[in-house]
Design a protein around this motif. Structure first.
Motif, PDB file in Angstrom:
ATOM      1  N   HIS A  48      -0.588  10.262  -2.660  1.00 11.05           N
ATOM      2  CA  HIS A  48       0.562   9.724  -1.921  1.00 11.05           C
ATOM      3  C   HIS A  48       1.030   8.405  -2.529  1.00 11.05           C
ATOM      4  CE1 HIS A  48      -0.246  12.831   0.876  1.00 11.05           C
ATOM      5  NE2 HIS A  48      -1.092  12.215   1.666  1.00 11.05           N
ATOM      6  N   SER A  49       0.057   7.590  -2.968  1.00 14.62           N
ATOM      7  CA  SER A  49       0.423   6.285  -3.535  1.00 14.62           C
ATOM      8  C   SER A  49       1.264   6.452  -4.802  1.00 14.62           C
ATOM      9  CB  SER A  49      -0.825   5.476  -3.877  1.00 14.62           C
ATOM     10  OG  SER A  49      -1.633   5.355  -2.738  1.00 14.62           O
ATOM     11  N   GLU A  50       0.900   7.445  -5.612  1.00 13.05           N
ATOM     12  CA  GLU A  50       1.667   7.692  -6.834  1.00 13.05           C
ATOM     13  C   GLU A  50       3.102   8.077  -6.472  1.00 13.05           C
ATOM     14  OE1 GLU A  50       0.662   7.292  -9.905  1.00 13.05           O
ATOM     15  OE2 GLU A  50      -1.532   7.269  -9.813  1.00 13.05           O
ATOM     16  N   VAL A  51       3.222   8.927  -5.461  1.00 14.99           N
ATOM     17  CA  VAL A  51       4.528   9.466  -5.094  1.00 14.99           C
ATOM     18  C   VAL A  51       5.404   8.381  -4.433  1.00 14.99           C
ATOM     19  CG1 VAL A  51       5.620  11.100  -3.523  1.00 14.99           C
ATOM     20  CG2 VAL A  51       3.706  11.831  -4.938  1.00 14.99           C
ATOM     21  N   VAL A  52       4.812   7.630  -3.509  1.00 17.64           N
ATOM     22  CA  VAL A  52       5.587   6.561  -2.858  1.00 17.64           C
ATOM     23  C   VAL A  52       5.873   5.439  -3.860  1.00 17.64           C
ATOM     24  CG1 VAL A  52       5.627   4.865  -0.981  1.00 17.64           C
ATOM     25  CG2 VAL A  52       4.667   7.137  -0.585  1.00 17.64           C
ATOM     26  N   GLY A  53       4.925   5.246  -4.770  1.00 20.52           N
ATOM     27  CA  GLY A  53       5.090   4.201  -5.790  1.00 20.52           C
ATOM     28  C   GLY A  53       6.293   4.418  -6.690  1.00 20.52           C
ATOM     29  N   MET A  54       6.797   5.636  -6.736  1.00 19.85           N
ATOM     30  CA  MET A  54       8.003   5.889  -7.542  1.00 19.85           C
ATOM     31  C   MET A  54       9.221   5.178  -6.943  1.00 19.85           C
ATOM     32  SD  MET A  54       7.607   9.958  -8.267  1.00 19.85           S
ATOM     33  CE  MET A  54       8.952  10.128  -9.455  1.00 19.85           C
ATOM     34  N   LEU A  55       9.179   4.887  -5.643  1.00 18.42           N
ATOM     35  CA  LEU A  55      10.385   4.331  -4.998  1.00 18.42           C
ATOM     36  C   LEU A  55      10.675   2.879  -5.411  1.00 18.42           C
ATOM     37  CD1 LEU A  55       9.943   5.932  -1.462  1.00 18.42           C
ATOM     38  CD2 LEU A  55      11.629   6.573  -3.197  1.00 18.42           C
ATOM     39  N   PRO A  56       9.689   1.959  -5.259  1.00 12.40           N
ATOM     40  CA  PRO A  56      10.025   0.583  -5.647  1.00 12.40           C
ATOM     41  C   PRO A  56      10.409   0.447  -7.115  1.00 12.40           C
ATOM     42  CG  PRO A  56       7.679   0.811  -5.079  1.00 12.40           C
ATOM     43  CD  PRO A  56       8.358   2.060  -4.660  1.00 12.40           C
ATOM     44  N   GLU A  57       9.839   1.262  -7.977  1.00  8.81           N
ATOM     45  CA  GLU A  57      10.185   1.167  -9.396  1.00  8.81           C
ATOM     46  C   GLU A  57      11.468   1.928  -9.696  1.00  8.81           C
ATOM     47  OE1 GLU A  57       6.644   0.603 -12.137  1.00  8.81           O
ATOM     48  OE2 GLU A  57       6.000   2.152 -10.736  1.00  8.81           O
ATOM     49  N   GLY A  58      11.617   3.084  -9.052  1.00 11.17           N
ATOM     50  CA  GLY A  58      12.839   3.867  -9.222  1.00 11.17           C
ATOM     51  C   GLY A  58      14.068   3.030  -8.864  1.00 11.17           C
ATOM     52  N   ASN A  59      13.857   2.097  -7.961  1.00  8.87           N
ATOM     53  CA  ASN A  59      14.897   1.165  -7.529  1.00  8.87           C
ATOM     54  C   ASN A  59      15.563   0.420  -8.691  1.00  8.87           C
ATOM     55  OD1 ASN A  59      16.294  -0.524  -5.697  1.00  8.87           O
ATOM     56  ND2 ASN A  59      14.657  -2.037  -5.744  1.00  8.87           N
ATOM     57  N   TRP A  60      14.852   0.297  -9.845  1.00 11.59           N
ATOM     58  CA  TRP A  60      15.403  -0.476 -10.963  1.00 11.59           C
ATOM     59  C   TRP A  60      15.831   0.359 -12.165  1.00 11.59           C
ATOM     60  CZ3 TRP A  60      17.484  -5.110 -11.507  1.00 11.59           C
ATOM     61  CH2 TRP A  60      17.385  -5.944 -10.386  1.00 11.59           C
ATOM     62  N   ILE A  61      15.730   1.674 -12.068  1.00  8.41           N
ATOM     63  CA  ILE A  61      16.092   2.476 -13.243  1.00  8.41           C
ATOM     64  C   ILE A  61      17.565   2.298 -13.599  1.00  8.41           C
ATOM     65  CG2 ILE A  61      16.340   4.822 -14.145  1.00  8.41           C
ATOM     66  CD1 ILE A  61      13.878   5.577 -12.517  1.00  8.41           C
ATOM     67  N   GLY A 108       3.426  10.008   8.760  1.00 13.55           N
ATOM     68  CA  GLY A 108       2.873   8.657   8.858  1.00 13.55           C
ATOM     69  C   GLY A 108       1.379   8.654   9.144  1.00 13.55           C
ATOM     70  N   LYS A 109       0.793   9.860   9.259  1.00 11.25           N
ATOM     71  CA  LYS A 109      -0.637   9.939   9.564  1.00 11.25           C
ATOM     72  C   LYS A 109      -1.487   9.541   8.351  1.00 11.25           C
ATOM     73  CE  LYS A 109      -4.168  13.203  10.987  1.00 11.25           C
ATOM     74  NZ  LYS A 109      -4.519  14.600  10.745  1.00 11.25           N
ATOM     75  N   ALA A 110      -1.087  10.003   7.187  1.00  9.09           N
ATOM     76  CA  ALA A 110      -1.860   9.675   5.981  1.00  9.09           C
ATOM     77  C   ALA A 110      -1.395   8.336   5.427  1.00  9.09           C
ATOM     78  CB  ALA A 110      -1.675  10.761   4.928  1.00  9.09           C
ATOM     79  N   LYS A 111      -2.318   7.607   4.866  1.00 12.78           N
ATOM     80  CA  LYS A 111      -1.974   6.308   4.288  1.00 12.78           C
ATOM     81  C   LYS A 111      -1.700   6.451   2.798  1.00 12.78           C
ATOM     82  CE  LYS A 111      -2.946   3.570   7.890  1.00 12.78           C
ATOM     83  NZ  LYS A 111      -1.860   3.987   8.754  1.00 12.78           N
ATOM     84  N   TYR A 112      -1.000   5.450   2.275  1.00 11.38           N
ATOM     85  CA  TYR A 112      -0.859   5.299   0.826  1.00 11.38           C
ATOM     86  C   TYR A 112      -1.069   3.819   0.563  1.00 11.38           C
ATOM     87  CZ  TYR A 112       3.768   3.919   2.452  1.00 11.38           C
ATOM     88  OH  TYR A 112       4.800   3.323   3.133  1.00 11.38           O
ATOM     89  N   SER A 113      -1.184   3.459  -0.720  1.00 13.08           N
ATOM     90  CA  SER A 113      -1.483   2.065  -1.023  1.00 13.08           C
ATOM     91  C   SER A 113      -0.408   1.148  -0.427  1.00 13.08           C
ATOM     92  CB  SER A 113      -1.547   1.881  -2.535  1.00 13.08           C
ATOM     93  OG  SER A 113      -1.836   0.540  -2.809  1.00 13.08           O
ATOM     94  N   SER A 114      -0.875   0.172   0.354  1.00  9.43           N
ATOM     95  CA  SER A 114       0.035  -0.749   1.052  1.00  9.43           C
ATOM     96  C   SER A 114       0.920  -1.532   0.108  1.00  9.43           C
ATOM     97  CB  SER A 114      -0.794  -1.755   1.835  1.00  9.43           C
ATOM     98  OG  SER A 114      -0.864  -1.377   3.162  1.00  9.43           O
ATOM     99  N   ILE A 115       0.494  -1.646  -1.124  1.00  8.04           N
ATOM    100  CA  ILE A 115       1.235  -2.464  -2.084  1.00  8.04           C
ATOM    101  C   ILE A 115       2.680  -1.981  -2.210  1.00  8.04           C
ATOM    102  CG2 ILE A 115       0.659  -1.121  -4.187  1.00  8.04           C
ATOM    103  CD1 ILE A 115       0.382  -4.888  -4.114  1.00  8.04           C
ATOM    104  N   PHE A 116       2.890  -0.679  -2.004  1.00  6.41           N
ATOM    105  CA  PHE A 116       4.246  -0.148  -2.195  1.00  6.41           C
ATOM    106  C   PHE A 116       5.147  -0.407  -0.995  1.00  6.41           C
ATOM    107  CE2 PHE A 116       1.576   2.400  -5.128  1.00  6.41           C
ATOM    108  CZ  PHE A 116       2.034   1.761  -6.264  1.00  6.41           C
ATOM    109  N   ASN A 117       4.603  -1.105  -0.006  1.00  9.73           N
ATOM    110  CA  ASN A 117       5.435  -1.547   1.112  1.00  9.73           C
ATOM    111  C   ASN A 117       6.033  -2.929   0.864  1.00  9.73           C
ATOM    112  OD1 ASN A 117       5.160   0.749   2.735  1.00  9.73           O
ATOM    113  ND2 ASN A 117       3.076   0.115   3.241  1.00  9.73           N
ATOM    114  N   TYR A 118       5.876  -3.421  -0.364  1.00  8.07           N
ATOM    115  CA  TYR A 118       6.539  -4.680  -0.734  1.00  8.07           C
ATOM    116  C   TYR A 118       7.780  -4.345  -1.558  1.00  8.07           C
ATOM    117  CZ  TYR A 118       2.477  -7.120   1.028  1.00  8.07           C
ATOM    118  OH  TYR A 118       1.500  -7.611   1.856  1.00  8.07           O
ATOM    119  N   PRO A 119       8.818  -5.184  -1.453  1.00  7.98           N
ATOM    120  CA  PRO A 119      10.089  -4.863  -2.126  1.00  7.98           C
ATOM    121  C   PRO A 119      10.127  -5.294  -3.596  1.00  7.98           C
ATOM    122  CG  PRO A 119      10.329  -6.859  -0.815  1.00  7.98           C
ATOM    123  CD  PRO A 119       8.908  -6.398  -0.626  1.00  7.98           C
ATOM    124  N   THR A 120      11.055  -4.735  -4.344  1.00  9.27           N
ATOM    125  CA  THR A 120      11.283  -5.125  -5.745  1.00  9.27           C
ATOM    126  C   THR A 120      12.701  -5.699  -5.881  1.00  9.27           C
ATOM    127  OG1 THR A 120      11.969  -2.842  -6.176  1.00  9.27           O
ATOM    128  CG2 THR A 120       9.741  -3.420  -6.823  1.00  9.27           C
TER     129      THR A 120
END
Lengths: 323, 255
Positions: A48-61, A108-120
């Motif tokens: 899940h962290s890999e998948v959600v992690g695409m969002l903050p970085e995808g934000n800058w493509i 929202g039941k499963a967690k992913y790395s909290s780090i991706f809840n910070y903005p870019t």
């Protein structure tokens, strides 16, 4: 009943003997339920962290500053989708379907790395994520290449190779900014200020407060404690920051020769665990936005997945009719 | 190369590069938002190829024109009317079906274009580049054609959505094949292929895919054009504000 119990007892002994001898546990081998559950939770969260992690970085493509940087960032997020796929496959070998795991993420039941809840908010955040977040991830993941569960260990070997490339790339973005104009240097420093403490927190609660560590260490899923890994991370990053002239936002940071069993290491300031728990519990800067983006993508894609299923059924029926 | 010839080659490289860059930009907007994880991997991968093609073509173009210091000056620092991409590629993505249909239209066109360049092109560097580009573009055409078939054939809803996408994109398709002084001259000079021939191959392939997809091929006429002359649609300015944001905000910086 007794024979069943005896049988389970001897299976457990066999399992523990394998772990002791550093043999890999494979999908068809016996494993205690708690071992299976721990791994499903951990590998699922990692996927899940890999998948959600695409969002903050995808934000800058679309806004990356040069073609070269844009291409590297695209390649990086593509790697992350690939990591997500491997990891879901590894978790599926333990008997949980990707669909179930996806539903748990979306509800929202499963967690992913909290780090991706910070903005870019700036381009420098892309550098900081590569350098610090991928750096922290590698610290966590290198020992996982020797994890007792075979499919996870093997997936991690490939993932770690790509992650270390991402980390070098992130550091190189920061280096370039730090050598650049005043505005660029300022952008880099501000990103470091934003990402430092959340990255330090990525290793999870202090050993004294960590509930999952003991079993995981015994089962060789985990080889180092949270605090040990955190120390390795701080020791690795501090000189890197110094080298490019950026300042770690921690006034209490200082060399302490007693650390690392007397070989020396950096002592760091107090971690704001209230913030850590707040973000985990859903109250971080971007928790709602990240989950909403994944839910929206899933919901808007329903018709596509339905059509794919229907088309596959029709094709299968046509093939059968032709036979 | 004589000046007139250089100008023509420069113009041609820009047309190709801009098409690829802008479609790559649009495709990259899907990152993290696709209907499945496999598509979240495939779409950035395709965007990577498209923008990679643009980069290679801009590098060739700026070798010919000292006004542009490097490929980034061409990609990021021109004014709106200096971009020469067709209007089709700058349109917003719409739903997934609209996105893959546009990719199918464009990559099938480009596949035949690269193939023709591979056979004959007076500009040796472009001829060489087309050998690599045709492979990647064929993959894009195949990937998107599979989705067009899947979605056209899938459910009633998906068929309807694809039919809507056909109507939505139809006004922009003709520009891919439209002739002007540049296309006529570049054909005469053996630089670019004849668009009429490409159009025939394109139609045959699209027709064959549409048949499998239970979709109707519309009559392709020239309705909306302007991109090749730098006359763009309203959505393009927003795209450029994303694309150019960093270079415009922090001029003369290294990244």
């Amino acid at each position: 009943m007794t024979t069943e119990l005896q049988k389970t007892g001897s299976l457990i002994k066999e399992f523990e003997a394998k772990i002791d001898q550093d043999e890999k546990i494979e999908p068809k081998d016996f494993m205690p339920e708690a071992y299976r559950k721990t791994l499903i939770r951990q590998i699922g969260q990692h996927a899940h962290s890999e998948v959600v992690g695409m969002l903050p970085e995808g934000n800058w493509i679309t806004r990356a500053p040069t073609l070269k940087r844009k291409l590297s960032l695209l390649a990086k997020v593509q790697d992350e989708a690939g990591h997500g796929l491997y990891l879901y496959c590894a978790a599926e070998t333990l008997g949980k379907s990707r669909m179930d795991m996806t539903q748990e993420l979306l509800s929202g039941k499963a967690k992913y790395s909290s780090i991706f809840n910070y903005p870019t908010p700036t381009w420098a955040d892309i550098g900081a994520i590569g350098w610090l977040v991928d750096g922290a991830a590698i610290m966590n993941q290198i020992p996982l290449c020797r994890c007792s569960y075979g499919p996870y260990a093997r997936a991690m070997i490939r993932i770690c190779k790509e992650e270390s490339f991402h980390q070098r790339q992130g550091y190189e973005i920061m280096l370039t900014l730090a050598k650049g104009t005043e505005a660029q240097k300022d952008m880099a420093q501000r990103a470091l200020n934003r990402w430092w403490w959340p990255s330090v927190m990525m290793f999870g609660p202090s050993d004294a407060d960590s509930t999952n560590t003991e079993d995981s260490v015994r089962w060789k899923i985990k080889r180092y404690t949270n605090d040990e890994l955190r120390q390795k991370f701080v020791d690795a990053i501090v000189p890197q920051a110094k080298k490019i002239g950026l300042t770690i936002p921690d006034r209490d940071l200082k060399w302490d020769k007693k650390r690392n069993k007397g070989t020396g290491g950096y002592a760091y300031g107090k971690i704001d665990w209230d913030e850590f728990w707040r973000v985990i519990k859903g109250d971080g800067p971007m928790n709602n936005e990240r989950l909403a983006a994944k839910q929206r993508a899933w919901n808007e894609g329903t018709w596509v997945r339905d059509a794919a299923r229907e088309h596959a059924l029709k094709k299968q029926a046509a093939l059968q009719a032709a036979e | 190369m004589r000046k007139k010839m250089t100008d023509m080659v420069f113009e041609g490289l820009l047309r190709l590069a801009d098409d690829n860059l802008i479609l790559g930009h649009r495709t990259s907007e899907w990152c993290g938002h696709a209907p499945t994880l496999e598509e979240d991997l495939a779409l950035p991968n395709i965007a990577l190829d498209l923008i990679g093609h643009a980069q290679a073509l801009y590098i060739l173009a700026c070798e010919l024109n000292p006004k542009y210091a490097n490929e980034d000056a061409l990609a990021f620092l021109r004014l709106e009317h200096e971009y020469k991409n067709v209007l089709l590629v700058e349109q917003e993505n719409g739903h997934f079906g609209n996105t893959v249909l546009r990719l199918f239209y464009f990559s099938t066109f480009m596949k035949y274009f690269w193939e023709a360049l591979k056979e004959q092109c007076c500009f040796e560097k472009l001829k060489k580049f087309s050998e690599k580009a045709v492979l990647e573009t064929s993959y894009h055409s195949q990937y998107s054609s599979q989705w067009v078939i899947t979605l056209g054939d899938g459910t009633e809803e998906s068929n309807r959505k694809m039919s809507d996408a056909i109507i939505n994109l139809e006004p922009f398709v003709g520009e891919l094949f439209s002739e002007d002084n540049f296309t006529r001259e570049s054909f005469q000079k053996d630089f670019f292929p004849e668009l009429g021939l490409i159009c025939e191959k394109w139609k045959a392939e699209v027709q064959s895919v549409f048949t499998k997809a239970n979709l109707d091929l519309p009559n392709i006429t020239l309705k909306k054009r302007g991109g090749r002359n730098g006359e763009h649609t309203e959505v393009f300015g927003y795209l450029l504000s994303d694309l150019q944001y960093m270079q415009r905000t922090f001029p003369n910086s290294s990244w």
